[in-house]
Design a protein around this motif. Structure first.
Motif, PDB file in Angstrom:
ATOM      1  N   PHE A  25      25.753  -8.452 -44.517  1.00 29.08           N
ATOM      2  CA  PHE A  25      25.206  -9.029 -43.323  1.00 29.08           C
ATOM      3  C   PHE A  25      23.718  -9.213 -43.382  1.00 29.08           C
ATOM      4  N   SER A  26      23.065  -8.257 -44.032  1.00 32.99           N
ATOM      5  CA  SER A  26      21.610  -8.267 -44.022  1.00 32.99           C
ATOM      6  C   SER A  26      21.021  -9.237 -45.033  1.00 32.99           C
ATOM      7  N   LYS A  27      21.888  -9.910 -45.785  1.00 35.35           N
ATOM      8  CA  LYS A  27      21.358 -10.771 -46.845  1.00 35.35           C
ATOM      9  C   LYS A  27      20.724 -12.058 -46.332  1.00 35.35           C
ATOM     10  N   GLU A  28      21.160 -12.521 -45.193  1.00 34.75           N
ATOM     11  CA  GLU A  28      20.557 -13.736 -44.640  1.00 34.75           C
ATOM     12  C   GLU A  28      19.827 -13.314 -43.366  1.00 34.75           C
ATOM     13  N   ALA A  29      18.517 -13.356 -43.411  1.00 35.71           N
ATOM     14  CA  ALA A  29      17.697 -12.746 -42.360  1.00 35.71           C
ATOM     15  C   ALA A  29      18.000 -13.271 -40.950  1.00 35.71           C
ATOM     16  N   ALA A  30      17.991 -14.582 -40.788  1.00 32.31           N
ATOM     17  CA  ALA A  30      18.204 -15.155 -39.459  1.00 32.31           C
ATOM     18  C   ALA A  30      19.600 -14.823 -38.944  1.00 32.31           C
ATOM     19  N   HIS A  31      20.548 -14.793 -39.874  1.00 35.87           N
ATOM     20  CA  HIS A  31      21.940 -14.532 -39.546  1.00 35.87           C
ATOM     21  C   HIS A  31      22.115 -13.132 -38.941  1.00 35.87           C
ATOM     22  N   VAL A  32      21.544 -12.119 -39.598  1.00 42.66           N
ATOM     23  CA  VAL A  32      21.622 -10.754 -39.055  1.00 42.66           C
ATOM     24  C   VAL A  32      21.032 -10.714 -37.666  1.00 42.66           C
ATOM     25  N   GLU A  33      19.848 -11.288 -37.570  1.00 46.25           N
ATOM     26  CA  GLU A  33      19.138 -11.214 -36.312  1.00 46.25           C
ATOM     27  C   GLU A  33      19.967 -11.814 -35.186  1.00 46.25           C
ATOM     28  N   GLY A  34      20.654 -12.890 -35.509  1.00 42.12           N
ATOM     29  CA  GLY A  34      21.461 -13.573 -34.506  1.00 42.12           C
ATOM     30  C   GLY A  34      22.670 -12.778 -34.053  1.00 42.12           C
ATOM     31  N   PHE A  35      23.253 -12.007 -34.966  1.00 43.13           N
ATOM     32  CA  PHE A  35      24.526 -11.361 -34.639  1.00 43.13           C
ATOM     33  C   PHE A  35      24.485  -9.843 -34.506  1.00 43.13           C
ATOM     34  N   ALA A  36      23.398  -9.234 -34.982  1.00 46.57           N
ATOM     35  CA  ALA A  36      23.334  -7.766 -35.030  1.00 46.57           C
ATOM     36  C   ALA A  36      23.665  -7.102 -33.698  1.00 46.57           C
ATOM     37  N   LYS A  37      23.195  -7.714 -32.622  1.00 46.63           N
ATOM     38  CA  LYS A  37      23.323  -7.071 -31.316  1.00 46.63           C
ATOM     39  C   LYS A  37      24.741  -7.091 -30.756  1.00 46.63           C
ATOM     40  N   GLU A  38      25.626  -7.791 -31.406  1.00 48.72           N
ATOM     41  CA  GLU A  38      26.968  -7.894 -30.824  1.00 48.72           C
ATOM     42  C   GLU A  38      28.074  -7.577 -31.831  1.00 48.72           C
TER      43      GLU A  38
ATOM     44  N   LYS B  89      27.932 -35.882 -28.142  1.00 45.01           N
ATOM     45  CA  LYS B  89      27.597 -35.325 -29.447  1.00 45.01           C
ATOM     46  C   LYS B  89      26.086 -35.339 -29.616  1.00 45.01           C
ATOM     47  N   GLY B  90      25.574 -34.264 -30.182  1.00 50.42           N
ATOM     48  CA  GLY B  90      24.137 -34.273 -30.398  1.00 50.42           C
ATOM     49  C   GLY B  90      23.661 -33.122 -31.259  1.00 50.42           C
ATOM     50  N   TYR B  91      22.335 -33.121 -31.484  1.00 46.80           N
ATOM     51  CA  TYR B  91      21.708 -32.048 -32.243  1.00 46.80           C
ATOM     52  C   TYR B  91      21.319 -30.941 -31.288  1.00 46.80           C
ATOM     53  N   LYS B  92      21.424 -29.689 -31.758  1.00 47.96           N
ATOM     54  CA  LYS B  92      20.894 -28.579 -30.986  1.00 47.96           C
ATOM     55  C   LYS B  92      19.390 -28.496 -31.236  1.00 47.96           C
ATOM     56  N   SER B  93      18.657 -28.105 -30.202  1.00 51.17           N
ATOM     57  CA  SER B  93      17.233 -27.885 -30.403  1.00 51.17           C
ATOM     58  C   SER B  93      17.066 -26.603 -31.205  1.00 51.17           C
ATOM     59  N   GLU B  94      15.860 -26.408 -31.736  1.00 48.73           N
ATOM     60  CA  GLU B  94      15.604 -25.324 -32.681  1.00 48.73           C
ATOM     61  C   GLU B  94      16.103 -23.956 -32.188  1.00 48.73           C
ATOM     62  N   ASN B  95      15.804 -23.635 -30.923  1.00 49.06           N
ATOM     63  CA  ASN B  95      16.152 -22.286 -30.458  1.00 49.06           C
ATOM     64  C   ASN B  95      17.613 -22.139 -30.035  1.00 49.06           C
ATOM     65  N   GLU B  96      18.347 -23.226 -30.055  1.00 43.84           N
ATOM     66  CA  GLU B  96      19.768 -23.144 -29.704  1.00 43.84           C
ATOM     67  C   GLU B  96      20.637 -23.203 -30.961  1.00 43.84           C
ATOM     68  N   ARG B  97      19.997 -23.292 -32.098  1.00 45.57           N
ATOM     69  CA  ARG B  97      20.739 -23.425 -33.345  1.00 45.57           C
ATOM     70  C   ARG B  97      21.480 -22.157 -33.729  1.00 45.57           C
TER      71      ARG B  97
END
Length: 491
Positions: free
Chosen positions: A75-88, A208-216
RNA sequence: CGGGGUGUGGCGCAGUUGGUAGCGUACUACGUUCGGGACGUAGGGGCCGGAAGUUCGAGUCUUCUCACCCCGACCA
């Protein structure tokens, strides 16, 4: 009007809850935040699965299955990924129970502690890319186009039946590609598959559309989404497709030799939809009488109800009803003949309305005399009497008509509730009134997006693919903007 | 985690100043009914979320505890 069902206009979320339970789709379980999907609800999910699975396979994908558990270290190998999911994340720390020494039931055996904790997957990128490392050596191994049907767990603070549950069912596609362009093409292809499914099968128009940066998505370079408008003016994200770039390939060291013999990291996508789609169907179409199901996803498309005074009469009616049933089934329509003796016809009428069965046929002695049958449609609650010999011709058409009618209804609703707004006051006014989709200019900064969210709870749902370029000023900051984006309060 | 609420037959609820649990519905049987949630009669089923306490006596009062639901922050 269905008794026992909260009025939709009085308390939308209570209405939703009531509906899910009374229509027998699901119920709360003994486990906090987790639901039991009951047979009728699961039958709808199975139809969703069947059609999506067909669409995935038609676009070259295959199914596979990866473990429920993910080693914590992955889990910790992809930094943004951990941060996004760690809390849940739910974490498995032990593998054995034992009898309590004081004789008070069963306790976790402290000697059975795992060396490395296991995470119950909230999503499978990490465990899958760990496997992909072993599978990919050359450009000849690419692309890998895999989908998995699975359950995942996200320890959400607040849950709602189908819309957000601690455990939920979904599918997740995970693809690997040799080039950036091919991965982006895949990401787009799948958001189009989702949009097509939503509109054709669920009868729900989506943007259909792109997510903004903070919703990615955590770990994605770009996220595409489909957004649907619910009847209470809130948006529901119905599906996402992520362009992951080389982030996961780098995190898991997945390299391949390209045509020229050069080593490069693999390009990735992932995409998913969940049992949340059930919520979208329910909230998109249903009314105060209950569920309104799109015929293409209705477990029962046609119900036949006999009206009779005695057993002999029922026998005669059943003969005709069963013939009608067989005739429709031969056309690929799912039919239920409800000859149960424990409820009167009126009770059954109301019950099948509550359950959203698209077409109801009622047949009684009067019909038998005239060789007719009463046809009632769920979408607009109208009834008419038709000759029995026209059933095979008219019912398939009627089902199509209902499918397109509820789509049109939902589309009109969205049109009426989409507002092009240029002033901040008007922005607030829309949210104060009925809610809905707001198309407004945005200066493109995360800060502005955050401020708008803080002040109004509305977020940028997406930057629609088809939003035309036009000069404008940000509705909040007044800074220049080149296109409108979609704002809404969301589920 | 903050705010609000609820725990009593399967489900929905009532239960007064404490006196030994009731209504609706569902269920079972029989009969009459059956074109928009039928009716009659007769039945079966709960120890009141849990623990401790006050009392001659607790669904009811006190303390503690557990669970769930709703609203908010987080999210598909």
């Amino acid at each position: 009007m269905a008794k026992f069902l909260t009025n939709r206009d009085e308390n939308y979320s209570q209405w939703y809850n009531d509906l899910v339970i009374k229509a027998d789709l699901a119920e709360n379980s003994a486990v906090r935040g987790c639901m039991v999907i009951k047979p009728y609800g699961y039958a709808i999910w199975e139809k969703i699965q069947a059609e999506l699975d067909r669409l995935f396979k038609a676009t070259g994908h295959v199914n596979a299955y990866f473990p429920l558990f993910i080693p914590k270290s992955f889990f910790s190998k992809e930094a943004a990924h951990v941060e996004g999911f760690a809390k849940e994340c739910a974490v498995v720390t032990h593998y054995r129970l034992k009898n309590d020494e004081n004789g008070k039931g069963i306790v976790v055996d402290p000697t059975a502690k795992l060396e490395e904790e296991l995470i119950i997957r909230p999503t499978s990128e990490t465990i899958i890319w760990h496997s992909y490392k072993n599978w990919i050596k050359s450009y000849r191994d690419l692309p890998i186009l895999i989908n998995q049907w699975a359950n995942v767990v996200r320890w959400e603070m607040r849950t709602r039946l189908f819309l957000r549950t601690t455990e939920f069912l979904w599918q997740e596609g995970h693809t690997a590609h040799a080039t950036r362009e091919e991965a982006i093409e895949e990401t787009l292809k799948m958001i189009n598959v989702y949009a097509g499914f939503a509109e054709n099968s669920m009868a729900l128009p989506v943007i259909k559309g792109y997510k903004s940066e903070n919703e990615r998505f955590a770990g994605a370079l770009d996220t595409y989404a489909i957004e649907a408008l619910m009847q209470d003016g809130k948006a529901l994200q119905a599906g996402t497709s992520h362009f992951l770039g080389q982030n996961f390939a780098k995190a898991f060291d997945v390299q391949f030799t390209d045509r020229t013999g050069k080593l490069d990291y693999v390009w990735a996508t992932s995409w998913g939809v969940s049992t949340r789609l059930m919520g979208a169907i329910i909230m998109g179409h249903s009314d105060n009488h209950g569920l309104v199901l799109p015929p293409k996803l209705a477990p029962i498309q046609v119900v036949i109800i006999p009206i009779y005074k005695n057993i002999e009469q029922l026998a005669t009616l059943s003969e005709t009803a069963n013939k009608i049933k067989a005739g429709l089934e031969a056309l690929g329509i799912s039919v239920k003949y409800d000859d149960r003796d424990n409820n009167k016809p009126g009770w059954k009428f109301a019950d099948y309305e509550l359950k959203g069965v698209p077409v109801r046929l009622a047949i009684g002695p009067r019909d038998l005399e005239n060789s007719t049958i009463e046809v009632a449609r769920r979408d607009n609650l109208t009834k008419e009497t038709i000759p029995i010999n026209k059933v095979n011709e008219l019912i398939p058409k009627l089902l199509e008509d209902i499918q397109s009618n509820i789509y049109t209804k939902a589309l009109n609703f969205r049109k009426e509730n989409t507002f092009y707004v240029d002033k901040w006051d008007d922005f607030l006014k829309v949210l104060d009134n009925q809610g809905g989709f707001i198309m407004a200019h945005w200066d493109g900064t995360v800060e502005t997006g955050e401020k708008i969210k803080e002040e109004t709870k509305a977020t940028i749902r997406c930057i629609p693919f088809d939003s035309p370029e036009e000069e404008g000023k940000c509705v909040y900051s007044g800074k220049p903007s080149k296109r409108r984006v979609l704002f809404a309060i969301s589920y």
